[in-house]
Design a protein around this motif. Structure first.
Motif, PDB file in Angstrom:
ATOM      1  N   ASN A   1       0.961  -1.251  -0.088  1.00 20.61           N
ATOM      2  CA  ASN A   1       0.155   0.192  -0.024  1.00 20.61           C
ATOM      3  C   ASN A   1       0.886   1.296   0.084  1.00 20.61           C
ATOM      4  N   PHE A   2       1.785   1.233   0.907  1.00 22.12           N
ATOM      5  CA  PHE A   2       2.735   2.343   0.748  1.00 22.12           C
ATOM      6  C   PHE A   2       3.398   2.515  -0.554  1.00 22.12           C
ATOM      7  N   VAL A   3       3.767   1.414  -1.179  1.00 24.29           N
ATOM      8  CA  VAL A   3       4.528   1.424  -2.559  1.00 24.29           C
ATOM      9  C   VAL A   3       3.383   1.958  -3.754  1.00 24.29           C
ATOM     10  N   ALA A   4       2.237   1.568  -3.487  1.00 27.82           N
ATOM     11  CA  ALA A   4       1.392   2.300  -4.564  1.00 27.82           C
ATOM     12  C   ALA A   4       1.094   3.628  -4.207  1.00 27.82           C
ATOM     13  N   LEU A   5       1.202   4.145  -3.092  1.00 26.47           N
ATOM     14  CA  LEU A   5       1.298   5.615  -2.859  1.00 26.47           C
ATOM     15  C   LEU A   5       2.444   6.212  -3.481  1.00 26.47           C
ATOM     16  N   GLY A   6       3.570   5.808  -3.269  1.00 26.15           N
ATOM     17  CA  GLY A   6       4.909   6.135  -3.770  1.00 26.15           C
ATOM     18  C   GLY A   6       4.893   6.165  -5.021  1.00 26.15           C
ATOM     19  N   LEU A   7       4.607   5.134  -5.984  1.00 27.17           N
ATOM     20  CA  LEU A   7       4.380   5.291  -7.305  1.00 27.17           C
ATOM     21  C   LEU A   7       3.448   6.134  -7.667  1.00 27.17           C
TER      22      LEU A   7
ATOM     23  N   LEU B   1      28.467   6.478 -12.021  1.00 29.53           N
ATOM     24  CA  LEU B   1      28.455   7.917 -12.274  1.00 29.53           C
ATOM     25  C   LEU B   1      27.017   8.713 -11.746  1.00 29.53           C
ATOM     26  N   GLY B   2      26.206   7.709 -11.287  1.00 28.12           N
ATOM     27  CA  GLY B   2      25.213   8.462 -10.397  1.00 28.12           C
ATOM     28  C   GLY B   2      24.238   9.141 -11.433  1.00 28.12           C
ATOM     29  N   VAL B   3      23.967   8.547 -12.568  1.00 33.49           N
ATOM     30  CA  VAL B   3      23.197   9.371 -13.736  1.00 33.49           C
ATOM     31  C   VAL B   3      21.753   9.662 -13.129  1.00 33.49           C
ATOM     32  N   ARG B   4      20.992   8.589 -12.706  1.00 32.92           N
ATOM     33  CA  ARG B   4      19.867   8.518 -12.507  1.00 32.92           C
ATOM     34  C   ARG B   4      19.496   8.626 -10.876  1.00 32.92           C
ATOM     35  N   PRO B   5      18.547   9.368 -10.354  1.00 31.17           N
ATOM     36  CA  PRO B   5      18.416   9.592  -8.909  1.00 31.17           C
ATOM     37  C   PRO B   5      17.877   8.445  -8.128  1.00 31.17           C
ATOM     38  N   LEU B   6      18.295   8.411  -6.636  1.00 29.73           N
ATOM     39  CA  LEU B   6      17.730   7.264  -5.965  1.00 29.73           C
ATOM     40  C   LEU B   6      17.946   7.705  -4.362  1.00 29.73           C
ATOM     41  N   VAL B   7      16.859   7.944  -3.628  1.00 26.04           N
ATOM     42  CA  VAL B   7      17.059   8.479  -2.118  1.00 26.04           C
ATOM     43  C   VAL B   7      16.542   7.344  -1.131  1.00 26.04           C
ATOM     44  N   ILE B   8      17.213   7.695  -0.087  1.00 26.79           N
ATOM     45  CA  ILE B   8      16.591   7.050   1.268  1.00 26.79           C
ATOM     46  C   ILE B   8      15.722   7.735   2.166  1.00 26.79           C
ATOM     47  N   GLY B   9      14.871   7.006   2.618  1.00 22.50           N
ATOM     48  CA  GLY B   9      13.846   7.389   3.633  1.00 22.50           C
ATOM     49  C   GLY B   9      13.631   6.774   4.926  1.00 22.50           C
ATOM     50  N   ARG B  10      13.098   7.386   5.860  1.00 26.31           N
ATOM     51  CA  ARG B  10      12.735   6.462   7.220  1.00 26.31           C
ATOM     52  C   ARG B  10      11.303   6.784   7.272  1.00 26.31           C
ATOM     53  N   LEU B  11      10.590   5.647   8.172  1.00 25.07           N
ATOM     54  CA  LEU B  11       9.089   5.818   8.349  1.00 25.07           C
ATOM     55  C   LEU B  11       9.087   5.145   9.356  1.00 25.07           C
TER      56      LEU B  11
ATOM     57  N   GLU C   1      12.511   9.766  -6.030  1.00 27.54           N
ATOM     58  CA  GLU C   1      12.470  11.161  -5.490  1.00 27.54           C
ATOM     59  C   GLU C   1      11.977  11.498  -4.441  1.00 27.54           C
ATOM     60  N   THR C   2      12.491  12.370  -3.855  1.00 29.48           N
ATOM     61  CA  THR C   2      11.861  12.720  -2.342  1.00 29.48           C
ATOM     62  C   THR C   2      10.546  13.052  -2.272  1.00 29.48           C
ATOM     63  N   CYS C   3       9.831  13.733  -3.360  1.00 28.47           N
ATOM     64  CA  CYS C   3       8.395  13.532  -3.282  1.00 28.47           C
ATOM     65  C   CYS C   3       7.581  12.665  -2.822  1.00 28.47           C
ATOM     66  N   ALA C   4       7.995  11.409  -3.275  1.00 26.51           N
ATOM     67  CA  ALA C   4       7.275  10.340  -3.063  1.00 26.51           C
ATOM     68  C   ALA C   4       7.422   9.692  -1.611  1.00 26.51           C
ATOM     69  N   LEU C   5       8.392  10.087  -0.706  1.00 23.12           N
ATOM     70  CA  LEU C   5       8.619  10.222   0.645  1.00 23.12           C
ATOM     71  C   LEU C   5       7.592  11.025   1.426  1.00 23.12           C
ATOM     72  N   ASP C   6       7.303  12.096   0.835  1.00 22.58           N
ATOM     73  CA  ASP C   6       6.252  13.234   1.326  1.00 22.58           C
ATOM     74  C   ASP C   6       4.867  12.440   1.315  1.00 22.58           C
ATOM     75  N   ILE C   7       4.671  11.738   0.438  1.00 20.99           N
ATOM     76  CA  ILE C   7       3.252  11.349   0.299  1.00 20.99           C
ATOM     77  C   ILE C   7       2.851  10.482   1.224  1.00 20.99           C
ATOM     78  N   ILE C   8       3.924   9.665   1.834  1.00 20.56           N
ATOM     79  CA  ILE C   8       3.796   8.739   3.047  1.00 20.56           C
ATOM     80  C   ILE C   8       3.951   9.121   4.216  1.00 20.56           C
ATOM     81  N   GLY C   9       4.615  10.340   4.195  1.00 21.15           N
ATOM     82  CA  GLY C   9       5.178  10.785   5.588  1.00 21.15           C
ATOM     83  C   GLY C   9       6.390  10.503   6.158  1.00 21.15           C
ATOM     84  N   ALA C  10       7.257   9.810   5.066  1.00 20.33           N
ATOM     85  CA  ALA C  10       8.719   9.481   5.424  1.00 20.33           C
ATOM     86  C   ALA C  10       9.531  10.553   5.559  1.00 20.33           C
ATOM     87  N   GLU C  11      10.660  10.379   6.231  1.00 15.11           N
ATOM     88  CA  GLU C  11      11.602  11.255   6.649  1.00 15.11           C
ATOM     89  C   GLU C  11      12.707  11.085   5.554  1.00 15.11           C
TER      90      GLU C  11
END
Length: 485
Positions: free
Chosen positions: A29-35, A194-204, A214-224
Motif C-alpha cells: 500500500n505504501f509502494v502504491a502511494l509512492g508510485l 556515475l550516478g546518472v539517475r536519482p535514488l534516495v533513502i527515507g525512514r518511516l 525522488e523525495t516527493c514520494a517520501l512526502d506522500i507517505i510521511g517518510a523522513e
C-alpha cells in the motif's frame, strides 16, 4: 495500443520510477502511494512485488495509471507483507514492445538461495551484446527489456548471496542504473558509478525504510528524507539496519542535469537543492542572458512555470497565466478519432485571450525537441491577438539523443540537430528565440563558475554530445558520436 502521450509527444520522457519499502505493515500500500507520486516518471504501466512469509512472493503488473489499478482493495489484498518494491514505466510505442505485460517491471527470478525481484530506472547501453551472449549460453528471455539482462547475469553468478550476485551482474553492465531490489528479507538499492539517475533513502517510523527515485514520494507517505544513495553505492537494508558497500571502481559523478530542468517534480530535492528553486533560477539566468522588450511573461504550463516566474522577477516584466492547462484530460483521449487528434494541443492547453490580446508575449518553456508543439502554441497565441511572440527556453538546444533512460527521438528528428538558433526561430515563425546557455544552466544548478569543459560536473550529453558512457549498442547500429574537438 497508441502512444500514451498523443498530445504531449514533443517532450522528452523519463522512462521509469522506482520505489521500495521494508519494515511496515502492508508495504504494498505504501509502494502504491509512492508510485502515485512518481507517476510523472512513467504513465504507461506499473507493477508491484511483495513478500510475505506465509504466501511468499506475490506480484501484480498492470497497464495504465497507478490510481486506476493499485487503489483497488481486491488487488492490494493479493500483495501482503512488510516488504515490497514497485515500478512505473514510460515506453515508446512499438519500438520496445510497449504493449507486452511481460515487459512491465519489477522482474522476478528464483535462484538456488531464494527469489529476488528488481526494478530498474535507467538504460543499459551494452544490453544487446549481453543478451546475445546470454542467449548463446542458454538463457531464455521473457521480455524485450534491457533490465532483464541483470536477472540472467545474477543467475549465472557463483556468489552465494543475492547482493553479491547483483554486484557480479552489475559489474558487467554499462550505462545508467538506479535499482531497487528485494529478497525475502532484504531491500536493496544501488546506483551506477556515475550516478546518472536519482535514488534516495527515507525512514518511516522506527523500523521502516524507503528507497525512492525522488523525495516527493517520501512526502506522500510521511517518510523522513535521510540522504541520497551515492553514485556507485549499494545499500542493503535488513532487520531495521542499513549497510552500505562500494562494489564499483570510484568515478567522477555525472548526474543527469535534465532531471533539474524537467524530469523531476518541482517539489523534490536533488543534490540538496530544491528543484523548484533551481528552475526559478534558470529563469533568472535566462532573463540576464536573453532580455527582450515585452509586456507579459507567460509560462507554457506546467513545466515552464518556475522558469517563467524567475524570468519575470529578474526582468521586471509582469508575469501572467496566458495559457491555461486542462488538468482533467487524463486518458480520456488516449484513443482519439482523427478529427479530435487534429485538434492537437488545444485539447490540453487554452489561451487566456483577455490577457494576451495586444500584448508582446514572452513564452517560457522547458525545452524544444521536435518543435511541433511550439509552433502550435505560437499559432494559438497569435490567434488570440498577441502583437509579438518571443520564445525563451529554459534549457540549451537539445541536439543529441539520450541513451541513459530517456525516451529521445533519433538525432535527425531533433530540431536543434539540424538547425541553428536563427533557423529554428524562422521555422517556429516567432519574433525571437533564445535558449539558456550551457554555462547559464550550470550556474542555475549551483555551479558558480559554470561548466567545467575538461570535467563536466553533470551528464549533459543531450546538449553537448559528450557522452560519459559510450553507447556501445547504438554505435554498433550506426550511431555517430560527436567528433573530438
Amino acid at each position: 495500443m497508441p502512444p500514451a502521450h498523443p498530445f504531449d509527444d514533443d517532450k522528452l520522457h523519463e522512462e521509469c520510477g522506482v520505489f521500495g519499502v521494508i519494515g511496515v505493515t502492508d508495504a504494498a500500500n505504501f509502494v502504491a502511494l509512492g508510485l502515485h507520486a512518481l507517476q510523472h516518471r512513467g504513465q504507461e504501466a506499473g507493477g508491484i512485488v511483495s513478500h510475505d512469509p506465509e504466501s511468499g512472493f506475490n506480484s501484480a503488473r498492470r497497464f495504465g495509471y497507478v490510481r486506476d489499478n493499485f487503489t483497488k482493495q481486491s488487488l492490494m489484498e493479493t500483495l501482503p507483507g512488510s516488504l515490497a518494491i514497485g515500478h512505473v514505466r514510460y515506453s515508446t510505442a512499438g519500438s520496445k514492445g510497449a504493449t507486452q505485460i511481460r515487459d512491465v517491471q519489477p522482474f522476478f527470478g528464483e535462484f538456488s538461495m531464494g527469489g529476488a525481484a528488481i526494478a530498474h530506472n535507467g538504460n543499459i547501453t551494452n544490453a544487446d551484446a549481453l543478451r546475445r551472449e546470454l542467449i548463446e549460453r542458454g538463457s531464455i528471455f521473457q521480455s524485450s527489456s534491457d533490465s532483464e539482462c541483470i536477472i540472467h547475469l545474477m543467475a549465472r553468478s557463483l556468489q552465494r548471496k543475492v547482493p553479491e550476485r547483483m554486484m557480479d551482474a552489475l559489474r558487467r553492465v554499462e550505462g545508467a542504473f538506479s535499482i531497487v531490489a528485494m529478497t525475502r528479507t532484504k531491500l536493496i538499492g544501488v546506483r551506477d558509478p556515475l550516478g546518472v539517475r536519482p535514488l534516495v533513502i527515507g525512514r518511516l517510523g522506527e523500523d521502516g525504510w524507503i528507497l525512492s527515485s525522488e523525495t516527493c514520494a517520501l512526502d506522500i507517505i510521511g517518510a523522513e528524507y535521510i540522504r541520497e544513495v551515492e553514485p556507485g553505492e549499494m545499500v542493503v537494508i535488513e532487520h531495521g539496519k542499513l549497510n552500505s558497500m562500494r562494489p564499483f571502481v570510484p568515478q567522477q559523478s555525472r548526474f543527469c542535469i535534465f532531471e533539474h530542468v524537467y524530469f523531476s517534480r518541482p517539489d523534490s530535492i536533488l543534490g540538496g537543492r530544491s528543484v523548484y528553486e533551481t528552475r526559478r533560477q534558470i529563469g533568472v539566468e535566462l532573463a540576464r542572458e536573453a532580455p527582450v522588450d515585452a509586456d507579459l511573461v507567460c509560462p507554457v504550463p506546467d513545466s515552464g512555470t518556475p522558469a517563467a516566474i524567475g524570468y519575470a522577477h529578474e526582468s521586471g516584466i509582469p508575469y501572467g497565466m496566458g495559457i491555461i492547462r486542462n488538468q482533467y484530460m487524463g486518458r480520456t483521449f488516449i484513443e482519439p478519432t482523427e478529427q479530435i487528434r487534429n485538434m492537437g494541443v488545444r485539447l490540453k492547453l487554452n489561451v487566456n485571450r483577455a490577457l494576451i490580446r495586444g500584448k508582446r508575449v514572452i513564452l517560457v518553456d522547458d525545452s524544444v525537441v521536435r518543435g511541433t508543439t511550439s509552433r502550435k502554441i505560437k499559432e494559438m497565441i497569435l490567434d488570440a491577438g498577441a502583437a509579438e511572440v518571443h520564445f525563451r527556453i529554459a534549457s540549451p538546444p537539445t541536439a543529441w539523443p539520450c541513451f541513459y533512460g530517456v525516451d529521445t527521438p533519433q538525432r535527425d528528428k531533433l530540431l536543434a540537430a539540424t538547425m541553428s538558433e536563427d533557423e529554428m526561430r524562422d521555422y517556429l515563425q516567432v519574433d525571437s528565440l533564445r535558449f539558456i546557455s550551457l554555462d547559464g544552466l550550470y550556474r542555475a544548478v549551483g555551479e558558480a563558475e559554470g561548466r567545467n569543459p575538461k570535467c563536466p560536473q553533470y551528464c549533459d550529453a543531450c546538449f553537448s554530445g559528450e557522452y560519459p558512457i559510450e553507447p556501445a549498442d547504438m554505435i554498433e547500429k550506426g550511431f555517430e558520436m560527436k567528433a573530438a574537438e
